[in-house]
Design a protein around this motif. Structure first.
Motif, short mmCIF file in Angstrom:
data_model
loop_
_atom_site.label_atom_id
_atom_site.label_comp_id
_atom_site.label_asym_id
_atom_site.label_seq_id
_atom_site.Cartn_x
_atom_site.Cartn_y
_atom_site.Cartn_z
N THR A 38 -21.21 50.04 39.68
CA THR A 38 -22.34 50.41 38.83
C THR A 38 -23.21 51.43 39.54
OG1 THR A 38 -22.38 48.26 37.74
CG2 THR A 38 -24.37 49.58 37.62
N LEU A 39 -23.45 52.55 38.86
CA LEU A 39 -24.26 53.62 39.43
C LEU A 39 -25.51 53.84 38.58
CD1 LEU A 39 -21.01 55.37 39.84
CD2 LEU A 39 -22.57 55.62 41.72
N GLY A 40 -26.18 52.74 38.26
CA GLY A 40 -27.41 52.87 37.48
C GLY A 40 -27.10 52.99 36.01
N TRP A 41 -27.03 54.23 35.50
CA TRP A 41 -26.84 54.44 34.07
C TRP A 41 -25.38 54.56 33.65
CZ3 TRP A 41 -29.93 57.59 37.17
CH2 TRP A 41 -29.29 58.70 37.72
N PHE A 42 -24.46 54.45 34.59
CA PHE A 42 -23.05 54.43 34.24
C PHE A 42 -22.24 53.74 35.34
CE2 PHE A 42 -23.62 58.34 36.64
CZ PHE A 42 -22.48 58.47 37.41
N ASP A 43 -21.00 53.39 35.00
CA ASP A 43 -20.06 52.83 35.97
C ASP A 43 -19.10 53.92 36.41
OD1 ASP A 43 -21.13 50.28 35.82
OD2 ASP A 43 -19.77 49.64 34.23
N GLU A 44 -18.46 53.69 37.54
CA GLU A 44 -17.51 54.69 38.03
C GLU A 44 -16.31 53.98 38.66
OE1 GLU A 44 -18.51 58.65 40.06
OE2 GLU A 44 -18.03 57.31 41.73
N ILE A 45 -15.13 54.55 38.40
CA ILE A 45 -13.88 54.04 38.99
C ILE A 45 -13.11 55.22 39.58
CG2 ILE A 45 -11.67 52.91 38.53
CD1 ILE A 45 -13.02 51.53 36.14
N ILE A 46 -12.71 55.10 40.84
CA ILE A 46 -11.82 56.10 41.43
C ILE A 46 -10.40 55.63 41.14
CG2 ILE A 46 -11.05 57.21 43.56
CD1 ILE A 46 -13.82 56.87 44.68
N GLU A 47 -9.69 56.40 40.33
CA GLU A 47 -8.37 55.99 39.88
C GLU A 47 -7.35 56.01 41.01
OE1 GLU A 47 -7.53 54.86 36.96
OE2 GLU A 47 -9.43 55.20 35.90
N ARG A 48 -6.37 55.13 40.89
CA ARG A 48 -5.28 55.09 41.85
C ARG A 48 -4.55 56.44 41.87
NH1 ARG A 48 -3.44 50.58 44.10
NH2 ARG A 48 -4.62 49.38 42.56
N GLY A 49 -4.34 56.98 43.05
CA GLY A 49 -3.67 58.27 43.18
C GLY A 49 -4.62 59.46 43.22
N ALA A 50 -5.94 59.21 43.16
CA ALA A 50 -6.90 60.31 43.14
C ALA A 50 -6.85 61.16 44.40
CB ALA A 50 -8.32 59.76 42.94
N LEU A 51 -6.33 60.59 45.49
CA LEU A 51 -6.27 61.32 46.76
C LEU A 51 -4.93 62.02 47.00
CD1 LEU A 51 -7.96 58.67 49.07
CD2 LEU A 51 -8.79 61.00 48.75
N ASP A 52 -4.01 61.92 46.04
CA ASP A 52 -2.65 62.40 46.26
C ASP A 52 -2.59 63.87 46.67
OD1 ASP A 52 -1.72 59.92 45.74
OD2 ASP A 52 -0.83 60.38 43.79
N LYS A 53 -3.45 64.70 46.10
CA LYS A 53 -3.43 66.13 46.41
C LYS A 53 -4.77 66.60 47.00
CE LYS A 53 0.07 67.31 42.95
NZ LYS A 53 0.40 68.16 41.79
N ALA A 54 -5.53 65.67 47.53
CA ALA A 54 -6.85 66.00 48.07
C ALA A 54 -6.73 66.82 49.36
CB ALA A 54 -7.65 64.73 48.34
N ASN A 55 -7.70 67.68 49.58
CA ASN A 55 -7.78 68.48 50.80
C ASN A 55 -8.40 67.62 51.91
OD1 ASN A 55 -8.27 70.28 52.85
ND2 ASN A 55 -9.36 71.76 51.59
N LEU A 56 -7.57 67.27 52.89
CA LEU A 56 -8.03 66.45 54.03
C LEU A 56 -7.87 67.23 55.33
CD1 LEU A 56 -6.23 63.10 53.06
CD2 LEU A 56 -8.55 63.81 52.44
N LYS A 57 -7.95 68.55 55.24
CA LYS A 57 -7.63 69.39 56.39
C LYS A 57 -8.66 69.31 57.52
CE LYS A 57 -4.86 72.80 53.87
NZ LYS A 57 -4.75 74.22 53.48
N ASP A 58 -9.93 69.08 57.17
CA ASP A 58 -10.96 69.08 58.21
C ASP A 58 -12.07 68.12 57.79
OD1 ASP A 58 -12.48 69.62 60.41
OD2 ASP A 58 -12.83 71.73 59.96
N VAL A 59 -12.04 66.91 58.35
CA VAL A 59 -12.99 65.87 57.95
C VAL A 59 -13.72 65.35 59.18
CG1 VAL A 59 -13.26 63.68 56.73
CG2 VAL A 59 -11.37 65.21 56.12
#
Length: 209
Positions: A38-59
């Motif tokens: 719950t984020l106050g006025w809405f809910d949020e879900i990070i879907e399974r696989g959301a990181l599959d093509k994410a840029n993780l080159k420099d964290v």
């Protein structure tokens, strides 16, 4: 879609460990899939696989997203020489952060705080490449994050719970924008239905008169 950067936090397991190979290190999960928050006025879900093509080159790894401090660790292309290792799995992301507790006072303090249980949460900063809103017509819709663009940094945080006061104004703008788009589509649909009705009326008039 305009790319924006947001932060999200979890009160998730964060452990301080030590072994001969990695020395003093911490392990935790900064990103969790399929968890409605719950984020106050809405809910949020990070879907399974959301990181599959994410840029993780420099964290970077920080404390409380303090970009003024020297990073306590860093992952470059997630290679074996990086001081932070990230693993994407079916449940989200786990990390292992090797801390220089011998030479870095901040690292030593953080390691102690996690070992004592004083810090138990993690947060991450990221951009969104793809999202979908559900139940926008309700007073409390849900945003599904389908694709994360770039993960910029991960933090150990003192206050990990999602609080509405911590939500970026851009999230409110995103919700307003999505609602505006829905209203626009509804309006277009009504106009289309109206035009179709007028056309049918005209056809009937020409047929019988």
């Amino acid at each position: 879609m305009e790319q924006r950067t947001v932060t999200r936090a979890y009160n998730f397991e964060l452990r301080a460990e030590s072994n001969e190979k990695n020395g003093d290190h911490i392990v935790g999960r900064p990103i969790v899939y399929d968890s409605k928050t719950t984020l106050g006025w809405f809910d949020e879900i990070i879907e399974r696989g959301a990181l599959d093509k994410a840029n993780l080159k420099d964290v970077r790894f920080l404390v409380n997203h303090n970009t003024d401090m020297i990073p306590l660790a860093r992952s470059r292309n997630n290679n074996e020489n990086s001081t932070m290792q990230m693993t994407v799995d079916k449940d989200g992301m786990t990390i292992r952060v090797n801390l220089d507790t011998e030479n870095n006072t901040d690292a030593r303090n953080l390691y102690s705080a996690i070992k004592r249980g004083d810090i138990t949460g993690m947060s991450f900063m990221f951009s969104i490449d793809d999202e979908e809103w559900e139940d926008l017509e309700s007073d409390h819709p849900t945003r599904h994050i389908r694709k994360i663009g770039t993960v910029l940094e991960v933090s150990a945080v003192t206050f990990p719970a999602y609080e509405s006061t911590e939500i970026s104004a851009r999230d409110k703008e995103a919700l307003d924008s999505a609602k505006s788009l829905l209203e626009s589509k509804r309006s277009q649909s009504l106009e289309s239905d109206k035009d179709a009705l007028e056309l049918e009326k005209a056809k009937l008039k020409n047929k019988f008169f």
